[in-house]
Design a protein around this motif. Structure first.
Motif, PDB file in Angstrom:
ATOM      1  N   LEU A 109       0.832  -1.204   0.000  1.00 51.37           N
ATOM      2  CA  LEU A 109       0.000   0.000   0.000  1.00 51.37           C
ATOM      3  C   LEU A 109       0.866   1.253   0.000  1.00 51.37           C
ATOM      4  O   LEU A 109       0.559   2.228  -0.708  1.00 51.37           O
ATOM      5  CB  LEU A 109      -0.932  -0.006   1.213  1.00 51.37           C
ATOM      6  N   GLY A 110       1.926   1.246   0.787  1.00 50.06           N
ATOM      7  CA  GLY A 110       2.829   2.393   0.788  1.00 50.06           C
ATOM      8  C   GLY A 110       3.476   2.622  -0.561  1.00 50.06           C
ATOM      9  O   GLY A 110       3.609   3.770  -1.019  1.00 50.06           O
ATOM     10  N   LEU A 111       3.879   1.547  -1.214  1.00 50.57           N
ATOM     11  CA  LEU A 111       4.464   1.647  -2.545  1.00 50.57           C
ATOM     12  C   LEU A 111       3.488   2.283  -3.524  1.00 50.57           C
ATOM     13  O   LEU A 111       3.845   3.230  -4.264  1.00 50.57           O
ATOM     14  CB  LEU A 111       4.862   0.257  -3.039  1.00 50.57           C
ATOM     15  N   LEU A 112       2.260   1.779  -3.553  1.00 53.51           N
ATOM     16  CA  LEU A 112       1.287   2.285  -4.525  1.00 53.51           C
ATOM     17  C   LEU A 112       0.953   3.748  -4.268  1.00 53.51           C
ATOM     18  O   LEU A 112       0.813   4.532  -5.211  1.00 53.51           O
ATOM     19  CB  LEU A 112       0.023   1.420  -4.488  1.00 53.51           C
ATOM     20  N   TYR A 130      -0.687   5.940  -7.366  1.00 48.47           N
ATOM     21  CA  TYR A 130      -1.916   5.207  -7.666  1.00 48.47           C
ATOM     22  C   TYR A 130      -3.068   5.744  -6.819  1.00 48.47           C
ATOM     23  O   TYR A 130      -2.863   6.206  -5.685  1.00 48.47           O
ATOM     24  CB  TYR A 130      -1.737   3.715  -7.399  1.00 48.47           C
ATOM     25  N   ALA A 131      -4.266   5.627  -7.376  1.00 47.35           N
ATOM     26  CA  ALA A 131      -5.459   6.065  -6.651  1.00 47.35           C
ATOM     27  C   ALA A 131      -6.033   4.957  -5.783  1.00 47.35           C
ATOM     28  O   ALA A 131      -6.802   5.228  -4.859  1.00 47.35           O
ATOM     29  CB  ALA A 131      -6.530   6.542  -7.631  1.00 47.35           C
ATOM     30  N   LYS A 166      -8.027  -2.899  10.421  1.00 45.47           N
ATOM     31  CA  LYS A 166      -6.646  -2.429  10.329  1.00 45.47           C
ATOM     32  C   LYS A 166      -6.301  -2.042   8.895  1.00 45.47           C
ATOM     33  O   LYS A 166      -5.653  -1.009   8.653  1.00 45.47           O
ATOM     34  CB  LYS A 166      -5.696  -3.518  10.820  1.00 45.47           C
ATOM     35  N   VAL A 167      -6.752  -2.861   7.929  1.00 45.90           N
ATOM     36  CA  VAL A 167      -6.518  -2.534   6.519  1.00 45.90           C
ATOM     37  C   VAL A 167      -7.245  -1.245   6.146  1.00 45.90           C
ATOM     38  O   VAL A 167      -6.707  -0.400   5.417  1.00 45.90           O
ATOM     39  CB  VAL A 167      -6.960  -3.692   5.606  1.00 45.90           C
ATOM     40  N   GLU A 202      -6.933   4.411   4.462  1.00 47.34           N
ATOM     41  CA  GLU A 202      -7.212   5.828   4.727  1.00 47.34           C
ATOM     42  C   GLU A 202      -5.919   6.615   4.878  1.00 47.34           C
ATOM     43  O   GLU A 202      -5.786   7.732   4.358  1.00 47.34           O
ATOM     44  CB  GLU A 202      -8.070   5.956   5.975  1.00 47.34           C
ATOM     45  N   GLN A 203      -4.969   6.036   5.583  1.00 46.36           N
ATOM     46  CA  GLN A 203      -3.686   6.713   5.796  1.00 46.36           C
ATOM     47  C   GLN A 203      -2.995   7.009   4.467  1.00 46.36           C
ATOM     48  O   GLN A 203      -2.407   8.083   4.276  1.00 46.36           O
ATOM     49  CB  GLN A 203      -2.786   5.838   6.663  1.00 46.36           C
TER      50      GLN A 203
END
Length: 301
Positions: free
Chosen positions: A28-31, A36-37, A61-62, A67-68
Motif C-alpha cells: 500500500l505504501g508503494l502504490l 496510484y489512486a 486495520k486494513v 485511509e492513511q
C-alpha cells in the motif's frame, strides 16, 4: 463549428496478486508513493486472509491503512489456492459437490462484508471452469444458484458484485455475462468486471468497443496487455492492444471506478512493474485526452 467531447478522469490501481512478495502495508505504501489512486485487494493468505481468525479486526486495520495512504479499493476473489491448497481456483460455484459450492459462496459472502467494511467500490468474482461430466445447462443453473445469496448480501450492503468473464471458464465473455444477467432478471447488484486483456484475447469486438457495449453494467476494470487467442497477462507494450482508444472509451462512457493493473505472474518484479505500468497508462491517457480535445468538424448535413 467545432464540438468537444466530455471526459471523465480515470483512477488507476494495482492488484496485490502482482505484489505477492510484499507485505500488505509495504504494498500500500508503494502504490501511494507511486501515485496510484487505489488497490485491487485479493483476499489471500499473504495479505488479508479470509479464512484466518479475527477477519473483522484485521479488515479494520486494513481500512485504517487505506485511509492513511489515501487509497480506494476493490476486493478481488481470484486467489489461486485460498480454498483448496492443491487445486487452483477450486472449488468454484460450478462444483458437482454442493458443500464445495457452498464454500465458494461463503468466501464471496465474506468478500462482500470485507468490501462493505473497506468502502470498496466493487467485489470481483468469476464462474470457474465447467467440471468434467457437467452439462452447460447444469453449470449455468449452479452458477445462478450459487451467486444468488451473494447478490442478496451485496444489495443489502450497497456493494456491487462484478463478475469477470474469464477465458476458459463457463462465463468467459460478455455474451456469457448477459446470459447470467438475463437468467437472474437483471438484479441491480450484478455488474461486470471487464478485463481489457481478455477482450483482446477472445471477444469479437475490439477492446474499446467492449467498453462501450458493457458501459451500463461496468463496475470494475482490469487492465494489462495481451495477444489475440493467448490468455497470458503481459506487461504493457508486450502485447497487441492499442491503449489510447481503450482509455478514451472509458473516459467517454464516464467510468469512475478503479482501472486495476492485473499482472499476477509478475510479483518477482512487482515494484518495478507497478511503476512502469502507471507511467505507461498516464502517458496513454494523455494521448487519448489530447485526441479528444482536438477540434472536429461537424459532419455535413
Amino acid at each position: 463549428m467545432t464540438r468537444s467531447r466530455p471526459v471523465s478522469p480515470l483512477r488507476y490501481a494495482y492488484g496485490t496478486n502482482g505484489l505477492a512478495d510484499l507485505r500488505l502495508d509495504d504494498a500500500l505504501g508503494l502504490l501511494a508513493d507511486l501515485g496510484y489512486a487505489g488497490v485491487g485487494l485479493t483476499l489471500d493468505h499473504m495479505h488479508l486472509d479470509p479464512l484466518a481468525p479475527d477477519l473483522a479486526a484485521r479488515t479494520a486495520k486494513v481500512a485504517r491503512a487505506l485511509e492513511q495512504h489515501g487509497l480506494t479499493v476493490t476486493v478481488e476473489t481470484g486467489a489461486r489456492y485460498v480454498l483448496d491448497a492443491r487445486r487452483k481456483h477450486h472449488p468454484t460455484l460450478l462444483d458437482p459437490d454442493a458443500q464445495a459450492r457452498a464454500a465458494r459462496t461463503d468466501l464471496l459472502l465474506k468478500a462482500v462484508r470485507v468490501a462493505a467494511d473497506l468502502g470498496a467500490h466493487a467485489v470481483h468474482c468469476f464462474s470457474g471452469q465447467l467440471p468434467p461430466g457437467t452439462t452447460p445447462d447444469a453449470g449455468w443453473a449452479r452458477l445462478a444458484d450459487g451467486i444468488g445469496p451473494v447478490l442478496d448480501s451485496a444489495g443489502a450492503a450497497g456493494v456491487p458484485v462484478a463478475i469477470e468473464p474469464e477465458p476458459g471458464h463457463l462465463l468467459e465473455d460478455l455474451a456469457g455475462f448477459h446470459r447470467l444477467r438475463t437468467a437472474l432478471g437483471s438484479p441491480e447488484p450484478l455488474g461486470v468486471t471487464l478485463d481489457i486483456g481478455h477482450c483482446q484475447c477472445l471477444e469479437p469486438q475490439p477492446p474499446a468497443d467492449c467498453v462501450r457495449s458493457a458501459a451500463e453494467w461496468l463496475r470494475h476494470v482490469q487492465i494489462e496487455d495481451m495477444r489475440r487467442g493467448v490468455h497470458t497477462h503481459l506487461p504493457f507494450g508486450e502485447g497487441e492492444i492499442d491503449f489510447p482508444p481503450v482509455l478514451a472509451a472509458l473516459r467517454e462512457v464516464g467510468y469512475t471506478g478503479l482501472v486495476t493493473v492485473e499482472l499476477p505472474r509478475d510479483s518477482h518484479a512487482g515494484p518495478d512493474r507497478a511503476a512502469a505500468s502507471l507511467d505507461f497508462l498516464t502517458t496513454a491517457e494523455a494521448t487519448a485526452a489530447k485526441a479528444a480535445t482536438m477540434p472536429q468538424e461537424d459532419a455535413p448535413c
